[in-house]
Motif scaffolding. Structure first.
Motif, PDB file in Angstrom:
ATOM      1  N   GLY A   1       0.871  -1.245   0.066  1.00 35.93           N
ATOM      2  CA  GLY A   1       0.093   0.038   0.155  1.00 35.93           C
ATOM      3  C   GLY A   1       0.906   1.329  -0.135  1.00 35.93           C
ATOM      4  O   GLY A   1       1.933   1.468  -0.651  1.00 35.93           O
ATOM      5  N   GLU A   2       0.485   2.012   0.796  1.00 37.96           N
ATOM      6  CA  GLU A   2       1.071   3.612   0.925  1.00 37.96           C
ATOM      7  C   GLU A   2       2.400   3.498   1.746  1.00 37.96           C
ATOM      8  O   GLU A   2       2.906   4.572   1.901  1.00 37.96           O
ATOM      9  CB  GLU A   2       0.156   4.642   1.343  1.00 37.96           C
ATOM     10  CG  GLU A   2      -0.936   4.791   0.286  1.00 37.96           C
ATOM     11  CD  GLU A   2      -1.624   6.124   0.659  1.00 37.96           C
ATOM     12  OE1 GLU A   2      -1.488   6.790   1.599  1.00 37.96           O
ATOM     13  OE2 GLU A   2      -2.494   6.440  -0.120  1.00 37.96           O
ATOM     14  N   THR A   3       2.647   2.274   2.211  1.00 36.20           N
ATOM     15  CA  THR A   3       4.026   2.261   2.968  1.00 36.20           C
ATOM     16  C   THR A   3       5.057   2.595   2.445  1.00 36.20           C
ATOM     17  O   THR A   3       6.143   3.063   2.791  1.00 36.20           O
ATOM     18  CB  THR A   3       4.072   0.856   3.497  1.00 36.20           C
ATOM     19  OG1 THR A   3       2.911   0.256   4.288  1.00 36.20           O
ATOM     20  CG2 THR A   3       5.345   0.655   4.506  1.00 36.20           C
ATOM     21  N   LEU A   4       5.041   2.426   0.978  1.00 38.04           N
ATOM     22  CA  LEU A   4       6.426   2.870   0.162  1.00 38.04           C
ATOM     23  C   LEU A   4       6.034   4.039  -0.470  1.00 38.04           C
ATOM     24  O   LEU A   4       6.756   4.300  -1.526  1.00 38.04           O
ATOM     25  CB  LEU A   4       6.570   1.615  -1.000  1.00 38.04           C
ATOM     26  CG  LEU A   4       6.928   0.128  -0.389  1.00 38.04           C
ATOM     27  CD1 LEU A   4       7.170  -0.592  -1.528  1.00 38.04           C
ATOM     28  CD2 LEU A   4       8.213   0.413   0.469  1.00 38.04           C
ATOM     29  N   GLY A   5       5.022   4.939  -0.140  1.00 38.19           N
ATOM     30  CA  GLY A   5       4.788   6.173  -0.782  1.00 38.19           C
ATOM     31  C   GLY A   5       3.181   6.336  -1.211  1.00 38.19           C
ATOM     32  O   GLY A   5       2.640   4.996  -1.447  1.00 38.19           O
ATOM     33  N   PRO A   6       2.694   7.094  -1.919  1.00 36.98           N
ATOM     34  CA  PRO A   6       1.645   7.333  -2.218  1.00 36.98           C
ATOM     35  C   PRO A   6       1.392   6.176  -3.649  1.00 36.98           C
ATOM     36  O   PRO A   6       2.332   6.053  -4.190  1.00 36.98           O
ATOM     37  CB  PRO A   6       1.203   8.861  -2.737  1.00 36.98           C
ATOM     38  CG  PRO A   6       2.437   9.602  -2.090  1.00 36.98           C
ATOM     39  CD  PRO A   6       3.543   8.707  -1.695  1.00 36.98           C
ATOM     40  N   LEU A   7       0.114   5.952  -3.884  1.00 38.60           N
ATOM     41  CA  LEU A   7      -0.006   5.117  -5.058  1.00 38.60           C
ATOM     42  C   LEU A   7       0.227   5.671  -6.397  1.00 38.60           C
ATOM     43  O   LEU A   7      -0.066   7.236  -6.034  1.00 38.60           O
ATOM     44  CB  LEU A   7      -1.474   4.347  -4.945  1.00 38.60           C
ATOM     45  CG  LEU A   7      -1.957   3.520  -3.581  1.00 38.60           C
ATOM     46  CD1 LEU A   7      -3.095   2.947  -3.744  1.00 38.60           C
ATOM     47  CD2 LEU A   7      -0.642   2.365  -3.521  1.00 38.60           C
ATOM     48  N   PRO A   8       0.707   5.333  -7.372  1.00 42.14           N
ATOM     49  CA  PRO A   8       1.100   6.106  -8.497  1.00 42.14           C
ATOM     50  C   PRO A   8      -0.136   6.241  -9.348  1.00 42.14           C
ATOM     51  O   PRO A   8      -1.142   5.386  -9.453  1.00 42.14           O
ATOM     52  CB  PRO A   8       2.086   5.066  -9.078  1.00 42.14           C
ATOM     53  CG  PRO A   8       1.630   3.595  -8.586  1.00 42.14           C
ATOM     54  CD  PRO A   8       0.993   3.898  -7.294  1.00 42.14           C
ATOM     55  N   ASP A   9      -0.192   7.539 -10.156  1.00 42.41           N
ATOM     56  CA  ASP A   9      -1.172   7.691 -11.144  1.00 42.41           C
ATOM     57  C   ASP A   9      -0.735   6.820 -12.520  1.00 42.41           C
ATOM     58  O   ASP A   9      -1.604   6.814 -13.052  1.00 42.41           O
ATOM     59  CB  ASP A   9      -1.099   9.032 -11.479  1.00 42.41           C
ATOM     60  CG  ASP A   9      -1.244  10.053 -10.224  1.00 42.41           C
ATOM     61  OD1 ASP A   9      -2.536   9.727  -9.700  1.00 42.41           O
ATOM     62  OD2 ASP A   9      -0.534  10.649  -9.778  1.00 42.41           O
TER      63      ASP A   9
END
Length: 631
Positions: A461-469
Motif C-alpha cells: 500500500g502506501e508504506t512505500l509512498g502514495p499510490l502512483p497515477d
C-alpha cells in the motif's frame, strides 16, 4: 455521514492525547504501528501545536499529515524549561531516531567537501561527499566539481602539500614527480625543517576558510624576510603564492566595505515553492553561494522552517561566522542565537537588518532566490505540459503526477533484483526509489519476477509512498499481461499500467565488404492494457524523452543494485577463513597495509604495532598467508 469504528477510536484516542498534552515548551514524538518514531517536532506550547494537526482543515500540505489516521499510534512528550532546550533536544532526537518525515531540505550528500585530517603528521587534502563525525577539518560544500578542482589546483601548486594516498606515503622509497617539479617537499622520504609542513597546512586552511587577507599579510612578511636574507628563490615562491591568491579573489566582486565575516540568508517563496539562498562572505569577499530547496509546507510555517533550517545548517558547518543576516524575524531568535553561540564557542549574532548596506545584501540574496524560483517554475510548466500530453496519449484518467517505473536485472536467473524508480511532477524523486530482491522465483522468468515485484509493492500500500497515477514496466506485451493477471489475483484492479518496449534494431550488410548498417525495425512503443496494437513513440516528442528517461533510470538502478549484490556474494579475501579474523579486523588490515601481498612482507611485530592485533594472532595470520602463497 456514517463513521466507521476505527475512525471513532482514532478520534477518541486523539481527544485523550490532546487532553493530556502539556502547554509548556518541549518536544513531541509521533509513533507508528511498528514502534518507530516517524516524526519529531518542537513547540512553545505542545498542546496548541498538536491541535493544529487534527483540525478539519489543518492548513499543512505535508504528506504525512494527510494520512495521520493510518500512521499514528501514540504521541509522547519530552518537556523542556525553555525554547533553547527544545530546539537542541529536537535536533538530538532527530539524529537518534532518523524519523521518516523529518526531511526539511536537500541533503549535502551529492556535494563535495575538502577534508584535512590534522591529527596525522603530514596531512593531505582529500575529496569526500560526506562529513564524518571525526576531528578532521572540512571545507565546503562545493556545488560543482569544477570549482573544487580549481581550488585544489591552487593549493597543490602553491602550498606544497602532498597528494599521495596514505598507503603510497608509507611505502614510498624515493621522491615522486611532484617533488621534482617543486610541488611537494617529499616528507615521505626527506627530512623537513621544523614546523615547515605544519605552516603550509595552516596557510592552506586559511585559504580554504576564505581568510585570504590574513594569509596574504603573512606571505608578504615572509617574502620580505626571505629577500632580506638574500633567499631570492624562496621570496619568489612567496610572491607566486600571493599572486595566485590575489587572482582567485579578483574573479569575485568586493561587496563589503570592511573585511567582515558573515552569512546572508534569504527565505523566498513563489507560488507553491520555497527556497533558501545562502551567501557566504569572508574578509569582505563572497566565497560561497548555495540554494536549498524547501518543502511546500515551509510556505505555511515559515517561522518554524527557517528556525530548523538555520539550526541544522550550522550544525553541519564548522565555520559559523560571528554575524548571520536573515530576511525575516523568527520567534525563537534569542534561543537560536544562544545555541549557535554555544556551539561556536563565541558570540554569534542573528540579525534582520532594516536599512543600510546589510539590508542591501539581504535584498540581493532575495532577488537571486526569486530569480531561481521563477526559472524553476518555467521549467515545471514545461514538465506539466509534457505530463498533460502523456495523459492524453495514454488515455489516463488522471494527470500522471506520480509515475513509478519498474525493471528487472539478473544473469541467467541468479541474483535477481528489481528496481522501482519514482518521478514526481516529471522529475526524479530519489527519496522514493526502492530495490526489491526476488524471493519466490527461481530460474529464468522475467515475467514472473516482474509480477512478484509489483504485487509486493501494491500489497504494501502506501508504506512505500502514495499510490502512483501511472506504472511503467520496462518490457513488452508479455510483461504487461503477466503483471496485470498477478495484480488482479491479488485484488489490485483499475491500475493504470503500461509497458514500454525498446526500439528494435537489426544489423544488415552494407554494400562495402565487412561493413554493417543499422536498419530500425520498430520504434519505441507503449503497450496499453486493453489495446491490441502498441502506440509508437516518435523520437522528437517530449513524451518520448520523458518515458525513455524514466525507463533508462529504472534500468540503471536495477543493474547497479544487481552488481552490488553479486559483488557482495562473490568477492572474498585471502584473510577469510582465518580464525580470529572477522570483517572488522580484515578491513583494518587491508586499510593499514593496502593489500594482502603487502601484509605478507611484514613481521608479526610490525602487524601488532600498527594494528593492535595480538602477537599470537599476527603470527597465525602471517603463517596462514605464507602457506596459501606456497600452494
Amino acid at each position: 455521514m456514517e463513521v466507521n469504528e476505527s475512525s471513532e477510536e482514532f478520534r477518541a484516542k486523539i481527544k485523550s492525547i490532546l487532553a493530556n498534552a502539556p502547554t509548556s515548551p518541549g518536544v513531541y514524538l509521533m509513533e507508528g504501528h511498528d514502534g518507530d518514531i516517524f516524526y519529531v517536532g518542537k513547540a512553545n506550547n505542545i498542546r496548541q501545536r498538536l491541535r493544529s494537526y487534527f483540525q478539519t482543515n489543518p492548513g499543512d500540505s505535508r504528506y504525512f499529515v494527510s494520512i495521520l489516521e493510518k500512521l499514528l499510534v501514540d504521541i509522547s512528550f519530552v518537556l523542556t524549561t525553555n525554547e533553547k532546550e527544545a530546539l537542541i533536544l529536537e535536533n538530538e532526537l532527530i539524529k537518534q531516531y532518523h524519523p521518516k518525515y523529518n526531511v526539511l531540505f536537500r541533503d549535502d550528500k551529492n556535494y563535495l567537501h575538502i577534508r584535512v585530517d590534522t591529527s596525522k603528521p603530514f596531512p593531505r587534502l582529500e575529496t569526500v561527499r560526506r562529513r564524518a563525525n571525526d576531528q578532521a577539518l572540512y571545507f565546503g560544500p562545493y556545488d560543482s566539481s569544477g570549482s573544487l578542482r580549481n581550488t585544489l589546483n591552487i593549493v597543490n601548486k602553491h602550498f606544497g602539500l602532498r597528494t599521495c594516498t596514505d598507503h603510497e606515503f608509507r611505502t614510498r622509497t624515493r621522491p615522486c614527480i611532484e617533488h621534482q617539479i617543486g610541488r611537494c617537499p617529499a616528507p615521505c622520504v626527506l627530512e623537513l625543517p621544523a614546523n615547515s609542513y605544519e605552516r603550509s597546512v595552516h596557510d592552506a586552511t586559511l585559504f580554504l576558510e576564505g581568510r585570504c587577507r590574513d594569509l596574504v599579510d603573512r606571505l608578504k612578511q615572509r617574502m620580505t624576510e626571505a629577500s632580506s636574507q638574500t633567499l631570492f628563490e624562496r621570496a619568489a615562491h612567496y610572491r607566486d603564492q600571493i599572486q595566485a591568491i590575489t587572482r582567485s579573489l579578483t574573479r569575485q566582486n568586493v561587496v563589503l566595505k570592511r573585511a567582515e565575516n558573515l552569512d546572508v540568508i534569504a527565505f523566498a517563496t513563489e507560488d507553491n515553492r520555497a527556497l533558501v539562498q545562502v551567501t557566504r562572505y569572508r574578509d569582505g569577499y563572497p566565497v560561497g553561494n548555495r540554494r536549498y530547496q524547501m518543502p511546500a509546507s515551509s510556505i505555511e510555517h515559515p517561522d518554524s522552517a527557517l528556525t530548523t533550517f538555520l539550526h541544522t545548517l550550522y550544525e553541519r558547518r564548522q565555520d559559523t561566522p560571528p554575524l548571520i543576516l536573515i530576511n525575516r524575524s523568527i520567534s525563537m531568535q534569542k534561543a537560536l542565537t544562544d545555541v549557535l553561540s554555544d556551539r561556536a564557542g563565541r558570540n554569534v549574532a542573528l540579525r534582520c537588518p532594516q536599512r543600510g548596506q546589510k539590508r542591501a545584501l539581504i535584498r540581493a540574496a532575495e532577488r537571486n532566490a526569486l530569480q531561481h524560483l521563477k526559472q524553476s517554475t518555467a521549467q515545471d510548466l514545461k514538465r506539466l505540459d509534457t505530463l498533460a500530453q502523456c495523459q492524453s496519449l495514454l488515455n489516463l484518467k488522471n494527470l500522471p503526477v506520480r509515475i513509478e517505473t519498474y525493471d528487472i536485472s539478473n544473469i541467467q536467473g541468479s541474483d535477481a533484483v528489481g528496481s522501482m524508480v519514482v518521478f514526481t511532477d516529471g522529475k526524479p524523486d530519489r527519496a522514493g526509489y526502492r530495490h526489491f530482491g526476488v524471493k519466490t522465483i527461481s530460474g529464468i522468468d522475467d515475467f514472473a519476477m516482474m509480477a512478484e515485484m509489483l504485487v509486493r509493492r501494491f500489497n504494501d500500500g502506501e508504506t512505500l509512498g502514495p499510490l502512483p497515477d501511472l506504472v511503467i514496466l520496462d518490457g513488452g506485451k508479455a510483461h504487461l499481461r503477466a503483471v496485470i493477471e498477478a495484480l488482479e489475483r491479488a485484488g489490485h484492479i483499475d491500475l493504470e499500467i503500461v509497458a514500454l518496449a525498446k526500439e528494435r534494431v537489426k544489423k544488415q550488410r552494407d554494400d562495402e565488404p565487412g561493413k554493417l548498417q543499422d536498419l530500425s525495425l520498430r520504434p519505441e512503443r507503449v503497450y496499453l492494457r486493453n489495446a491490441k496494437d502498441p502506440i509508437p513513440l516518435h523520437r522528437a516528442t517530449a513524451v518520448m524523452h520523458l518515458m525513455a528517461m524514466m525507463r533508462n533510470e529504472a534500468h540503471r538502478t536495477a543493474i547497479n543494485f544487481h552488481r552490488k549484490r553479486r559483488r557482495r556474494r562473490t568477492v572474498r579475501s585471502e584473510l577469510d577463513g582465518i580464525k580470529g579474523v572477522g570483517p572488522k579486523r580484515r578491513t583494518l588490515l587491508l586499510r593499514e597495509f593496502g593489500s594482502v601481498q603487502e601484509l605478507r612482507r611484514q613481521s608479526a611485530a610490525t602487524v601488532t604495532e600498527r594494528t593492535g592485533i595480538p602477537m599470537a594472532l599476527a603470527k597465525t595470520i602471517l603463517t596462514t598467508l605464507s602457506r596459501q602463497e606456497d600452494v
